[in-house]
Motif scaffolding. Structure first.
Motif, mmCIF file in Angstrom:
data_model
loop_
_atom_site.group_PDB
_atom_site.id
_atom_site.type_symbol
_atom_site.label_atom_id
_atom_site.label_comp_id
_atom_site.label_asym_id
_atom_site.label_seq_id
_atom_site.Cartn_x
_atom_site.Cartn_y
_atom_site.Cartn_z
ATOM 1 N N ASN A 29 -0.920 11.787 -3.154
ATOM 2 C CA ASN A 29 -2.202 11.136 -3.540
ATOM 3 C C ASN A 29 -3.323 12.243 -4.118
ATOM 4 O OD1 ASN A 29 -0.879 8.844 -2.189
ATOM 5 N ND2 ASN A 29 -2.011 9.030 -0.245
ATOM 6 N N SER A 80 3.259 4.883 0.026
ATOM 7 C CA SER A 80 3.338 6.382 0.336
ATOM 8 C C SER A 80 4.546 6.613 0.026
ATOM 9 C CB SER A 80 3.170 6.420 1.653
ATOM 10 O OG SER A 80 1.543 6.195 2.261
ATOM 11 N N ASN A 119 1.437 13.202 1.405
ATOM 12 C CA ASN A 119 1.493 12.361 2.613
ATOM 13 C C ASN A 119 3.043 11.863 2.953
ATOM 14 O OD1 ASN A 119 2.240 10.636 0.539
ATOM 15 N ND2 ASN A 119 0.483 9.245 0.875
ATOM 16 N N GLN A 141 4.580 6.984 -4.257
ATOM 17 C CA GLN A 141 3.978 8.046 -4.554
ATOM 18 C C GLN A 141 3.631 9.071 -3.349
ATOM 19 O OE1 GLN A 141 0.836 7.416 -7.275
ATOM 20 N NE2 GLN A 141 2.107 6.490 -8.628
#
Length: 528
Positions: free
Chosen positions: A47, A41, A73, A44
């Motif tokens: 998502n 997370s 996220n 990146q």
């Protein structure tokens, strides 16, 4: 024995140690999973989830859609710019529902890529690269890209068999040289379709007509007469297009030819459908309506005839618009809104329409009946329409047109129901002192002598001594006439006969009179 016991103990200890080590190892793995997810997370924060297959196939003229759901996220807001390469061509173009989106923490958005294609394009395989440029809004220098590859196969609608050198577009060209080319297949196929059309028109059609003439019904004759011309035109048109598609001509010319062919086919089918509807369905409906006594079919059949004149061409026009590439759903929605507006503006007309249907179904009266209106007018029903009813005033010799909604809410007396016999009465007064039995006898004799008065036991005339009036004894004779239309003449004739017989018998019909006694005046005269 002791040695064996020791070996067993050591084996149990080793197994126990293995179990403990495996449990510790499993716990460690489970504890590391969240860490792995958190690291992913962190690497990146956005998502991207694909909702559709990256490999799609559509027909030319359709729209291919690719959807992605983007989820933030991370704890920061991000700006995403989406693009596609290539973006457009002469036969297609790509568009996004949103080019830029902003995602707050724990927020998601859906990106849709629509690829619109032309109906006249040929078969193609297209590849696209979709690029998501992600920028952290709190740190604009923190950017990265996510790319996804998609593939789209577009199947041509026109000219799929062009240049294949096949007879009738099916069989390989087996003709000898120089007819073993596309042009030879074209000439052979065109001549073949012409021969097929001539055989159907001049050989098969007369044979079928010979059989249909021997049948008892005229339905098959009427049907063959209707489909003869359109069937010949359909075969000729299909044969020309099928032959031209054998040639290796440009796709845009083939598309134009097939567009003209499709529109022509719609026109022929619409014309054929209307002829069948009018010359068969409506024809037999009218024949059936003439044999029935109900008025509803006499009214509904012309209504459906007019509806068919509108609906069938309208469906054909809608089909042509669809062929030309217009969005028919938008047109249908517009027609629906227009229908709603017209319905609101024509509430009175629709009210009369449903009232007319109610009158036709309930049948409180039918054409030819005599009805008694609330104002005392006696009218004959001449026509029951869907909007109004036409009445004939038999006394004033005039037509009265009343909206159905109005007459449906009025009290109407049908004086020819349950049958055409009608009961009338004549009231007459005779002087005090007249012979009552003689009066009754004369009244009965006057009614019985009239030819339109019924004399059977159930409908025999009856005399009633009604009342002691101020100046006369009141008698009423009740009698039945054979037809409601004869009631006025019979009543008039009976009155004449009563007056004539009273005169012959010396029975007086008194006029109203009063006797005034002036007692005070007599006393004054005697005193003087």
């Amino acid at each position: 024995m002791e040695t064996r016991k020791r070996e067993r103990r050591s084996k149990l200890v080793r197994n126990f140690n293995k179990t403990i080590l495996m449990a510790i190892f499993g716990i460690a793995i489970i504890s590391l999973v969240p860490c792995a997810f958190s690291l992913a997370s962190a690497s990146q924060p956005i998502n991207i989830f694909s909702m559709d297959s990256h490999d799609q196939q559509i027909n030319a003229g359709e729209i291919a859609s690719y959807r992605w759901v983007l989820f933030n996220n991370a704890s920061s807001a991000y700006l995403i710019h989406v693009s596609v390469n290539p973006l457009s061509d002469k036969d297609w173009h790509a568009t996004f529902n949103k080019d830029f989106i902003t995602l707050s923490p724990d927020q998601d958005e859906t990106i849709i890529l629509n690829i619109t294609t032309s109906r006249t394009m040929g078969t193609k395989d297209l590849s696209f690269v979709v690029v998501f440029n992600v920028t952290e809004m709190s740190e604009p220098t923190n950017t990265y890209q996510i790319t996804q590859n998609i593939h789209l196969k577009i199947v041509s609608l026109f000219g799929t068999r062009a240049g294949e050198n096949k007879l009738f577009g099916i069989w390989d060209n087996f003709l000898p040289s120089p007819f073993d080319t596309n042009y030879g297949a074209f000439i052979f196929t065109l001549i073949g379709w012409i021969v097929i059309a001539l055989v159907i028109a001049f050989i098969i059609d007369p044979i079928v007509h010979r059989f249909t003439r021997k049948t008892k019904t005229e339905l098959d004759d009427r049907l063959l007469k209707i489909i003869h011309g359109p069937l010949f035109a359909i075969i000729v048109l299909y044969g020309i297009v099928n032959s031209l598609e054998i040639l290796n001509i440009p796709i845009d010319i083939i598309a134009t030819i097939e567009l003209i062919y499709s529109i022509s086919m719609v026109i022929i089918i619409v014309w054929l459908a209307y002829r069948i509807y009018d010359n068969i369905l409506i024809y037999y409906a009218k024949s059936f309506a003439k044999k029935t006594e109900m008025e509803i079919d006499d009214v509904l059949v012309p209504l459906f005839e007019k509806i068919g004149m509108i609906i069938i061409p309208l469906l054909g026009f809608t089909a042509i618009l669809h062929i030309l590439g217009f969005d028919v759903t938008v047109i249908i929605a517009g027609v629906g809104v227009l229908g709603l507006v017209i319905g609101l503006a024509a509430q009175s007309t629709l009210s009369n329409l449903f009232a007319g249907l109610q009158l036709l179904v309930d049948r409180p009266f039918k054409v030819g009946d005599l009805i008694l209106m609330e104002d005392g007018e006696v009218c004959e029903v001449r026509k029951i329409g869907l909007r109004s009813i036409t009445l004939y005033d038999i006394f004033k010799h005039s037509n009265i047109i009343i909206p159905n909604n109005e007459i449906a809410n009025k009290k109407i007396i049908n004086i020819v129901q349950p049958d055409r016999k009608y009961k009338r009465s004549v009231t007459v007064g005779v002087a005090y002192g007249s012979d009552v039995k003689k009066v009754e006898s004369i009244l009965l004799q006057a009614a019985l002598e009239h030819p339109n008065v019924l004399k059977d036991e159930e409908h025999a005339p009856v005399v009633r001594f009604e009342d002691f009036g101020d100046s006369a004894l009141i008698f009423t004779i009740y009698f039945w006439v054979d037809d409601v239309r004869n009631q006025w003449k019979a009543t008039s004739d009976i009155r004449k006969k009563i007056d004539e017989k009273f005169r012959e018998a010396g029975i007086e019909i008194p006029f109203p009179q009063r006797t005034v006694w002036l007692r005070q005046l007599e006393k004054d005269t005697q005193t003087k």
